[in-house]
Design an enzyme around this catalytic site. Structure first.
Site, PDB file in Angstrom:
ATOM      1  N   HIS A 168      34.748  33.668  41.798  1.00 57.29           N
ATOM      2  CA  HIS A 168      33.636  32.942  40.870  1.00 57.29           C
ATOM      3  C   HIS A 168      33.629  33.442  40.050  1.00 57.29           C
ATOM      4  O   HIS A 168      32.894  32.784  38.834  1.00 57.29           O
ATOM      5  CB  HIS A 168      32.163  33.219  42.467  1.00 57.29           C
ATOM      6  CG  HIS A 168      31.167  32.540  41.707  1.00 57.29           C
ATOM      7  ND1 HIS A 168      30.244  33.316  41.117  1.00 57.29           N
ATOM      8  CD2 HIS A 168      30.796  31.053  42.674  1.00 57.29           C
ATOM      9  CE1 HIS A 168      29.212  31.861  41.587  1.00 57.29           C
ATOM     10  NE2 HIS A 168      29.672  30.629  41.972  1.00 57.29           N
ATOM     11  N   HIS A 173      60.820  40.651  44.916  1.00 59.15           N
ATOM     12  CA  HIS A 173      60.917  39.653  43.981  1.00 59.15           C
ATOM     13  C   HIS A 173      61.707  38.572  44.387  1.00 59.15           C
ATOM     14  O   HIS A 173      63.456  38.764  44.642  1.00 59.15           O
ATOM     15  CB  HIS A 173      61.762  40.627  42.808  1.00 59.15           C
ATOM     16  CG  HIS A 173      61.425  39.545  41.681  1.00 59.15           C
ATOM     17  ND1 HIS A 173      62.546  38.175  41.082  1.00 59.15           N
ATOM     18  CD2 HIS A 173      61.389  39.945  40.185  1.00 59.15           C
ATOM     19  CE1 HIS A 173      62.386  37.950  39.873  1.00 59.15           C
ATOM     20  NE2 HIS A 173      61.825  38.989  39.371  1.00 59.15           N
TER      21      HIS A 173
END
Length: 509
Positions: A437, A320
Site C-alpha cells: 500500500h 528454480h
C-alpha cells in the site's frame, strides 16, 4: 480503494463472529488439542528422561555405602592410556568440528530508500499523466484504472523523475540517475547508521533485474565510495523479484571463504527505461504495480559483531522451476506486436507461483518445523500413498516455526494466495499488505521494507524468527530465515518513520 481509514488488524475473535457458538468452541478445542500435541512431541525426549532419572535415583538410594565405595575404587584404576586416548579423540573431533562448521553470518543493519515527496504518484495523477502521454487507447486506460483500484497499492507510492515529464524521458542518463539516487540513498543511510568504513567492505553484491549498464551498477558503487581494489564485487541481472535472496545467498557463500570481512548487498529495480508505452494488457500490469525503491544490507562474519547485529542468518532455500517451459515464460520481457518492449505476465502466473512455493516449503519444512509437524506430514504422506490417495494432504503449520512473515509485495493476489495456502492470520500478512500500500512493488527490496515495518511496530523480539519469501522470473521461489539477536528497534530515518502511526490501514476493494 482510495479511501483509507486507520484500523487495527482484526483478531481471531472478530474473525469468528459469524460462526455459530458450537463451531467456534469446536475450533478452539481443536486448536488446544493440536497445541498440546505440539508441546508433547517437542519435549518428548525430556519426558522420556524423567523415568530414567527417577530409576537412577531409586537405585542409588538403595545401594549401601560399601557398594558405592567399591564402584569408586574401580573407576580410579581405569587404564590411564585409555583415558588419555579418549581425551585425545575428543579434542581431535572437537577441533575438526570447529574448523569445518559454517561461520555464523550476522545482519548488522540495513537501510531502505525513501524517495522525495515530489515523486509521489496518486491514482488521479497517474491516470492523468497516462492519458496525456497519448500512448494508450481508452481500453488500456480503463484497464490500468481497474488494476490500480484492485491492486492494493495506495496514493503515496513513487514514480521516477523521468516519468514525471510530458512526454516522459526514458533515457540512459535518466536511468543512471534513478539508479544512483536509490542505491546511494540507501547506502548513505546504511553507512551513517553503522559507521562502517569503505575500506572494511570485502564483498559487494548488487542485484537489479532490468537495468544493466556498462560499467555495471556495482562498479558505480565502487567508484562513488572509493571501495578497495581487491573487493569481490558481483552484479546480478535478469533474475526478477527474488534476486534479493539470491544476493544474500551469494554474499553468505563469499563470507564463508573470506575471514573477518563485511559484505554489502544492494537490492533495487529500475523503472525509467522499463515503462511500457503500448496497449498489450499483460504488459500494462507492471506499470501499475512497480514503484521506486531499494535496500542496502550489511552482513558480517565477525564474531565480535554479534553484539551489535540485529539478526543471524539461519537458512536460505532456493527453488528454480526454469526447466518447465510454462514457468520459464510466465514473466517474460519481449516486444509487443508493434515492437514496443515490456514485461508480460502470464495468466498461469499464480498457479506456477503456487507450485514453486510448494517445492520450496518441501525443502524448508524439515529444516524449521518442529518434530510434531513433521510426523503429521509424514503420516499423511504414507496414508495417501498406501491407503487412500484422496486423503487431503496435510499442510504443515509454519506459524509454529516462524513468528513473522515477509511475503514479497508483488501484488494483492500474491499475498492473498500465500495467506490462504499457509493458513496465515491477517496480522501475519500485515507487513506485506502495508508495504504494498505505501511503497508498491519495489521488486527484490520489498521484503526489507516489510521487515522494517515489523520493527517500526515494535514486534520483533529476541529469538523471534522471520521468514522472507520472494518470487521471481525464471521462475523462482527463494526463502531466507533470520533469527533476531535482540529486541530489534527501527534504525534512524527508516522508511516508516514518518507514517507508521497511520498504519495499518483498511484496504477497501
Amino acid at each position: 480503494m482510495r479511501a483509507a481509514t486507520v484500523v487495527e488488524a482484526p483478531d481471531e475473535i472478530h474473525n469468528n463472529r459469524r460462526r455459530s457458538v458450537p463451531d467456534f468452541l469446536q475450533s478452539v478445542n481443536l486448536k488446544y488439542v493440536k497445541l498440546g500435541y505440539h508441546y508433547l512431541m517437542s519435549h518428548l525426549f525430556t519426558l522420556l528422561l524423567i523415568p530414567l532419572i527417577a530409576l537412577s535415583v531409586i537405585v542409588a538410594t538403595h545401594m549401601s555405602p560399601d557398594e558405592i565405595h567399591q564402584i569408586w575404587l574401580q573407576l580410579q584404576y581405569v587404564n590411564l592410556v585409555t583415558v588419555i586416548g579418549g581425551l585425545a579423540l575428543v579434542v581431535f573431533v572437537s577441533t575438526v568440528y570447529i574448523i569445518s562448521r559454517p561461520r555464523a553470518i550476522f545482519l548488522v543493519d540495513y537501510a531502505c530508500y525513501r524517495a522525495p515527496p515530489h515523486l509521489k504518484a496518486s491514482f488521479q495523477r497517474f491516470m492523468k499523466h497516462s492519458r496525456l502521454t497519448g500512448d494508450f487507447d481508452e481500453s488500456s486506460l480503463e484497464f490500468q484504472r481497474k488494476i490500480l483500484e484492485r491492486s492494493g497499492i495506495g496514493e503515496e507510492t513513487y514514480v521516477p523523475e523521468a516519468m514525471q515529464y510530458l512526454p516522459p524521458r526514458p533515457s540512459m542518463a535518466n536511468a543512471r540517475e534513478e539508479a544512483e539516487q536509490v542505491m546511494f540513498g540507501a547506502l548513505d543511510a546504511l553507512f551513517r547508521n553503522t559507521l562502517i568504513k569503505a575500506k572494511d567492505i570485502g564483498v559487494l553484491v548488487v542485484n537489479c533485474s532490468l537495468f544493466n549498464p556498462t560499467p555495471s551498477l556495482s562498479a558505480m558503487i565502487v567508484n562513488k565510495y572509493k571501495l578497495r581494489g581487491n573487493i569481490k564485487s558481483f552484479n546480478l541481472g535478469g533474475m526478477g523479484c527474488s534476486a534479493g535472496v539470491i544476493a544474500i545467498d551469494l554474499a553468505r557463500d563469499m563470507l564463508q571463504v573470506h575471514r573477518s570481512s563485511y559484505a554489502v548487498v544492494v537490492s533495487t529495480e529500475n523503472i525509467t527505461q522499463n515503462w511500457y508505452f503500448g496497449n498489450n494488457k499483460s504488459m500494462l500490469i507492471p506499470n501499475c504495480l512497480f514503484r521506486v525503491g531499494g535496500a542496502a544490507v550489511l552482513l558480517s562474519n565477525k564474531p565480535s559483531d554479534r553484539r551489535r547485529s540485529k539478526y543471524k542468518l539461519v537458512h536460505v532455500v532456493r527453488t528454480h522451476c526454469g526447466s518447465d517451459d510454462k514457468a520459464f515464460r510466465c514473466v517474460y520481457q519481449e516486444q509487443d506486436e508493434v515492437g514496443k518492449v515490456g514485461v508480460s505476465l502470464s495468466k498461469d502466473l499464480m498457479a506456477i507461483a503456487g507450485g514453486a512455493l510448494k517445492s520450496n516449503i518441501t525443502t524448508m519444512g524439515p529444516l524449521v518445523l518442529p518434530i510434531s509437524e513433521q510426523l503429521l506430514f509424514f503420516a499423511t504422506l504414507l496414508a495417501r500413498k498406501f491407503f487412500n490417495a484422496k486423503i487431503k494432504p496435510y499442510i504443515p503449520d509454519f506459524k509454529l516455526a516462524f513468528d513473522h512473515f515477509c511475503i514479497h509485495a508483488g501484488g494483492r493476489a500474491v499475498i492473498d494466495e500465500l495467506e490462504k495456502n499457509l493458513d496465515l492470520s491477517p496480522l501475519h500478512v500485515e507487513a506485506s499488505r502495508m508495504t504494498l500500500h505505501r511503497y508498491g512493488n519495489t521488486s527484490s527490496s520489498s521484503i526489507w521494507y516489510e521487515l522494517a515495518y515489523i520493527e517500526a511496530k515494535g514486534r520483533m523480539k529476541r529469538r523471534n524468527r522471520v521468514w522472507q519469501i520472494a518470487f521471481g522470473s525464471g521462475f523462482k521461489c527463494n526463502s531466507a530465515v533470520w533469527e533476531a539477536l535482540c529486541h530489534v528497534n527501527p534504525s534512524p530515518k527508516g522508511p516508516w518513520e514518518d507514517c507508521i502511526d497511520r498504519y495499518p490501514v483498511k484496504i477497501v476493494t
